[in-house]
Design a protein around this motif. Structure first.
Motif, PDB file in Angstrom:
ATOM      1  N   GLN A  43     -14.294   3.134  -5.402  1.00  0.00           N
ATOM      2  CA  GLN A  43     -12.843   3.196  -5.315  1.00  0.00           C
ATOM      3  C   GLN A  43     -12.205   3.887  -6.518  1.00  0.00           C
TER       4      GLN A  43
ATOM      5  N   THR B 185     -11.547   6.923  -9.302  1.00  0.00           N
ATOM      6  CA  THR B 185     -11.609   8.379  -9.419  1.00  0.00           C
ATOM      7  C   THR B 185     -12.633   8.743 -10.492  1.00  0.00           C
TER       8      THR B 185
ATOM      9  N   PHE C 220     -18.530   1.160  -7.815  1.00  0.00           N
ATOM     10  CA  PHE C 220     -17.097   1.408  -7.930  1.00  0.00           C
ATOM     11  C   PHE C 220     -16.652   2.708  -7.261  1.00  0.00           C
TER      12      PHE C 220
ATOM     13  N   ASN D 207      -5.131   1.097 -13.935  1.00  0.00           N
ATOM     14  CA  ASN D 207      -5.617   1.391 -12.581  1.00  0.00           C
ATOM     15  C   ASN D 207      -7.031   0.866 -12.371  1.00  0.00           C
TER      16      ASN D 207
ATOM     17  N   GLN E 156       0.828  -1.208   0.000  1.00  0.00           N
ATOM     18  CA  GLN E 156       0.000   0.000   0.000  1.00  0.00           C
ATOM     19  C   GLN E 156       0.864   1.261   0.000  1.00  0.00           C
TER      20      GLN E 156
ATOM     21  N   LEU F 123      -6.356  -5.603  -2.731  1.00  0.00           N
ATOM     22  CA  LEU F 123      -6.997  -4.353  -2.340  1.00  0.00           C
ATOM     23  C   LEU F 123      -5.972  -3.301  -1.932  1.00  0.00           C
TER      24      LEU F 123
ATOM     25  N   LYS G  28      -8.063  -1.856  -9.569  1.00  0.00           N
ATOM     26  CA  LYS G  28      -9.030  -1.519  -8.521  1.00  0.00           C
ATOM     27  C   LYS G  28     -10.286  -2.383  -8.586  1.00  0.00           C
TER      28      LYS G  28
ATOM     29  N   GLU H 249       1.171   4.017  -3.149  1.00  0.00           N
ATOM     30  CA  GLU H 249       0.849   5.426  -2.913  1.00  0.00           C
ATOM     31  C   GLU H 249       2.033   6.342  -3.238  1.00  0.00           C
TER      32      GLU H 249
END
Length: 226
Positions: free
Chosen positions: A164, A166, A162, A202, A78, A106, A206, A82
């Motif tokens: 999660q 953007t 969804f 991405n 994670q 995840l 995700k 990031e």
């Protein structure tokens, strides 16, 4: 001198190995180096070191064990995802329980292999992850697909699909579900092909899907692409 990912994943992938067992770590390093297909730029013996090395070296792929001291592989994954968006994580572990698999994915891992994988499987997975794909070992792929298919069927009706993603990723997913290619999406949204590829990767990560077909199924079930 630091190493970084080659543009768009082209050329030989740069790899960081993170595993707390020195015999396995060094053996894997020598095996990968001997193939001439990847460049091992560093090794790490624990999660904290893996994060620091990833930030400093910017490899294209981090091959990550899950059970490590100081910081486990899920937390390290994670933090790396990031801090280094262009670095992708491939989990290589002995743990095959659902909790380990889904926690890692995840957290942002793009691949998951068991330590029984042979040289060919590991190299194939590194190449796939370096290219922005999502990949599971043969023993896990069917189980992961079934799990998220079941998850989709029990999603509350009023929940926004969804969450999660953007706003841009949702827009791109909608166009994927409508059947547009990456090239047409780039033209429609006035984006560069590379930006579209990164966003598509991405979205796949995700949504925990392995390919475009699975993404379209998930998206259309949620009402996208209409």
């Amino acid at each position: 001198m630091t190493a970084g990912p080659s543009p768009d994943g082209a050329g030989m992938p740069t790899v960081l190995l993170a595993d707390d067992h020195p015999v396995y770590r060094n053996g894997l390093r020598m095996m990968l180096a001997s193939t001439g297909e990847v460049e091992v730029v560093g090794t790490a013996a624990d999660g904290e070191e893996a994060v620091a090395q990833a930030i400093g070296l910017r490899p294209r792929v981090v091959v990550m064990d899950l059970q490590m001291p100081r910081l486990d592989g899920v937390q390290a994954t994670q933090r790396i995802v990031e801090a280094c968006p262009e670095t992708h994580v491939l989990v290589l572990t002995m743990h095959e329980d659902d909790e380990s698999v889904f926690s890692a994915m995840l957290a942002g891992a793009r691949g998951y292999l068991l330590k029984g994988a042979d040289q060919t499987e590991i190299l194939r997975a590194i190449a796939a992850v370096a290219g922005g794909e999502v990949i599971f070992g043969p023993a896990l792929a069917g189980r992961v697909t079934r799990y998220f298919s079941r998850l989709a069927t029990v999603r509350p009706l009023r929940e926004e699909p969804f969450p999660q993603l953007t706003a841009r990723e949702r827009e791109i997913l909608d166009l994927i579900a409508a059947g547009l290619s990456n090239t047409r999406i780039a033209e429609r949204l006035s984006l560069s092909p590379k930006t579209v590829r990164n966003n598509v990767s991405n979205v796949f990560a995700k949504l925990q899907v392995a390919d475009r077909a699975q993404a379209i199924v998930r998206a259309r079930e949620a009402g996208f692409g209409r």
